[in-house]
Design a protein around this motif. Structure first.
Motif, PDB file in Angstrom:
ATOM      1  N   ARG A  55     -41.886  14.267 -59.482  1.00  0.00           N
ATOM      2  CA  ARG A  55     -40.686  15.310 -59.769  1.00  0.00           C
ATOM      3  C   ARG A  55     -40.515  15.290 -61.366  1.00  0.00           C
ATOM      4  O   ARG A  55     -40.092  15.229 -62.284  1.00  0.00           O
ATOM      5  CB  ARG A  55     -39.441  15.139 -59.575  1.00  0.00           C
ATOM      6  CG  ARG A  55     -39.681  15.841 -57.378  1.00  0.00           C
ATOM      7  CD  ARG A  55     -40.319  17.349 -57.903  1.00  0.00           C
ATOM      8  NE  ARG A  55     -39.184  18.034 -58.753  1.00  0.00           N
ATOM      9  CZ  ARG A  55     -39.293  19.443 -58.898  1.00  0.00           C
ATOM     10  NH1 ARG A  55     -41.122  19.499 -59.124  1.00  0.00           N
ATOM     11  NH2 ARG A  55     -38.551  19.243 -59.592  1.00  0.00           N
ATOM     12  N   ASP A  66     -44.989  20.101 -57.288  1.00  0.00           N
ATOM     13  CA  ASP A  66     -44.225  21.195 -56.376  1.00  0.00           C
ATOM     14  C   ASP A  66     -42.456  20.862 -55.183  1.00  0.00           C
ATOM     15  O   ASP A  66     -43.612  19.465 -55.305  1.00  0.00           O
ATOM     16  CB  ASP A  66     -44.200  22.833 -56.429  1.00  0.00           C
ATOM     17  CG  ASP A  66     -45.434  22.401 -55.437  1.00  0.00           C
ATOM     18  OD1 ASP A  66     -45.233  21.407 -54.829  1.00  0.00           O
ATOM     19  OD2 ASP A  66     -45.955  23.079 -55.334  1.00  0.00           O
ATOM     20  N   CYS A  67     -41.288  21.114 -55.380  1.00  0.00           N
ATOM     21  CA  CYS A  67     -41.193  20.316 -54.263  1.00  0.00           C
ATOM     22  C   CYS A  67     -41.778  20.177 -53.048  1.00  0.00           C
ATOM     23  O   CYS A  67     -41.318  19.602 -52.182  1.00  0.00           O
ATOM     24  CB  CYS A  67     -39.119  21.071 -54.079  1.00  0.00           C
ATOM     25  SG  CYS A  67     -38.642  20.902 -55.697  1.00  0.00           S
ATOM     26  N   TRP A 303     -39.384  25.323 -50.787  1.00  0.00           N
ATOM     27  CA  TRP A 303     -40.208  26.852 -51.351  1.00  0.00           C
ATOM     28  C   TRP A 303     -38.541  26.882 -52.465  1.00  0.00           C
ATOM     29  O   TRP A 303     -39.150  27.794 -53.490  1.00  0.00           O
ATOM     30  CB  TRP A 303     -40.620  27.412 -50.282  1.00  0.00           C
ATOM     31  CG  TRP A 303     -41.197  28.963 -50.880  1.00  0.00           C
ATOM     32  CD1 TRP A 303     -42.446  28.480 -51.356  1.00  0.00           C
ATOM     33  CD2 TRP A 303     -40.361  30.038 -51.202  1.00  0.00           C
ATOM     34  NE1 TRP A 303     -42.551  29.921 -51.678  1.00  0.00           N
ATOM     35  CE2 TRP A 303     -41.443  30.787 -51.801  1.00  0.00           C
ATOM     36  CE3 TRP A 303     -39.267  30.289 -50.659  1.00  0.00           C
ATOM     37  CZ2 TRP A 303     -41.162  32.369 -52.103  1.00  0.00           C
ATOM     38  CZ3 TRP A 303     -38.700  31.636 -51.196  1.00  0.00           C
ATOM     39  CH2 TRP A 303     -40.182  32.694 -51.810  1.00  0.00           C
ATOM     40  N   ASP A 306     -38.211  25.318 -55.894  1.00  0.00           N
ATOM     41  CA  ASP A 306     -39.847  25.538 -56.650  1.00  0.00           C
ATOM     42  C   ASP A 306     -39.188  27.613 -57.430  1.00  0.00           C
ATOM     43  O   ASP A 306     -39.363  27.215 -58.368  1.00  0.00           O
ATOM     44  CB  ASP A 306     -40.913  25.609 -55.504  1.00  0.00           C
ATOM     45  CG  ASP A 306     -41.179  24.353 -55.291  1.00  0.00           C
ATOM     46  OD1 ASP A 306     -41.050  23.503 -56.219  1.00  0.00           O
ATOM     47  OD2 ASP A 306     -41.941  23.439 -54.048  1.00  0.00           O
TER      48      ASP A 306
END
Length: 407
Positions: A55, A66-67, A303, A306
């Motif tokens: 991150r 991304d997460c 998600w 994100d």
């Protein structure tokens, strides 16, 4: 269109971490617990693999992932060494805080060191009188020329005895409640900073303990973000850490289930494999199903993050149920493996001890249920919970969103 698949890059990353966790982490998982050691060399190894800087932006030595990808790391590292997953969870949270709110000189100084694993940072919010009600902290930061002088005690802090620095939250304006809290990067070698470890039930290699601040002079340019705004600026980060914790716990539990399935397939009783008895197979099926649903709720929450969408409810549900479902599954696995599993010759007893700790940390079950209740019931419930405006990752207010601290 709904797509539940990972990208090719994410699948490759998962396979790489799965192999690393099985071959290099799992064989030594119990070693660090027995010896009471924080394996800093493995934090650096995770830095080489890009795990610590997921991150953190590329320009500061990270990978800017991304997460969802960060969640994959939490799950797979959790399978090999539950405690090393703090390198994913803590660094994910801290990486976002520094990236989104700190001045450029702090980003250049700390982010590359975090991403490489050369430096370990902790989060210091919780105090003896302020756990779930993190806005009730009593530590103070008083401006003195070009410095702030910090005083107070932080308790239940992960990496308290092994961190190179802490992000410390302290009152800069006591009369303003949550709005009078600021955040600072405080190197652990500053005069007046002392970490004292606990004799915990689990999470031994994390070195949890208290951090004492006695007339600690911190340069004013170590302030993160705006004075008096530290609390509201960073609380959204805990939506990320709670989702990662759920996957961290699920990884440990699923590894336990995999090991136990092999055991009951090979162990025979009354002439048949244990796996043929419904009293053995049905509990395994039950736990696997619950953990599988939990995983997908966690990835859905990541998600949503994100996409810059509201995800506090999903995060709270994963944090509430992740450690609960996982410790139940590991406990069942311990019983199904018989009396040897109750010894320290097998990793099950340590996984159980380690996972239970996260039924407390980062928000208790009750605190997370209150978050969910607010989303279900609405403004009528709002007066019964701490009023801390939450921010999305792009700085926008969530609709009626509020957050809690950690224990």
């Amino acid at each position: 269109m709904v797509d539940f698949s990972f990208t090719e890059e994410q699948d490759y990353f998962r396979k790489m971490l799965k192999g690393f966790a099985k071959e290099e982490l799992l064989p030594n998982y119990t070693k660090w617990d027995r010896e009471g050691i924080t394996p800093k060399h493995l934090w650096r190894k995770l830095g080489e693999l890009g795990v610590n800087g997921l991150r953190i932006p590329v320009e500061y030595g990270g990978s800017g992932a991304d997460c969802v990808t960060t969640g994959i790391a939490a799950e797979e590292i959790g399978r090999g060494d539950f405690n090393l997953t703090y390198a994913v969870m803590l660094n994910g949270l801290i990486g976002e805080i520094i990236t989104n709110h700190a001045d450029e000189h702090l980003k250049k100084e700390w982010l590359p060191e975090i991403a490489s694993g050369n430096k370990i940072l902790g989060i210091a919010i919780t105090e003896p009188e302020a756990g779930t009600d993190a806005g009730g902290i009593r530590s103070t930061a008083v401006r003195d020329g070009d410095s702030y002088v910090l005083n107070g005690e932080k308790s239940g802090i992960s990496v308290a005895v092994s961190a190179d620095a802490f992000i410390v939250f302290a009152k800069t304006e006591p009369r303003k409640g949550n709005r009078g809290i600021s955040a600072f990067i405080v190197p652990s070698d500053l005069p007046g900073v002392e970490g004292k470890g606990y004799e915990d039930m689990g999470n031994i290699p994390i070195g949890r303990g208290s951090v004492y601040l006695n007339e600690v002079k911190v340069p004013a340019d170590h302030l993160i973000g705006l004075e008096d705004k530290g609390f509201s600026q960073v609380m959204n980060g805990f939506d990320l850490s709670r989702l990662l914790i759920g996957l961290q716990c699920a990884g440990a539990a699923l590894q336990s289930l995999d090991e136990t399935i092999e055991h009951v397939k090979n162990r025979r009783s009354f002439g048949k494999p244990l796996a043929t008895y419904q009293g053995v197979s049905f509990p395994l099926v039950t736990h696997y199903t619950k953990l599988d649903m939990l995983k997908w709720q966690a990835y859905r929450g990541l998600w949503l993050r994100d996409q810059g969408m509201e995800h506090s409810k999903e995060s709270a549900s994963v944090k509430w149920l992740g450690p609960l479902y996982s410790q139940e599954a590991i406990h069942e696995c311990l019983l199904l493996n018989g009396h040897y599993a109750y010894t320290k010759e097998m990793p099950l007893e340590q996984r159980l001890r380690d996972v239970i700790g996260l039924e407390i940390g980062d928000g208790t079950a009750q605190a997370n249920q209150m978050v969910i209740a607010k989303h279900l019931i609405g403004k009528e419930y709002r007066s019964y919970e701490p009023q801390v405006p939450a921010k999305s990752t792009n700085g926008q207010n969530y609709e009626g969103g509020y957050q809690y601290g950690i224990d």
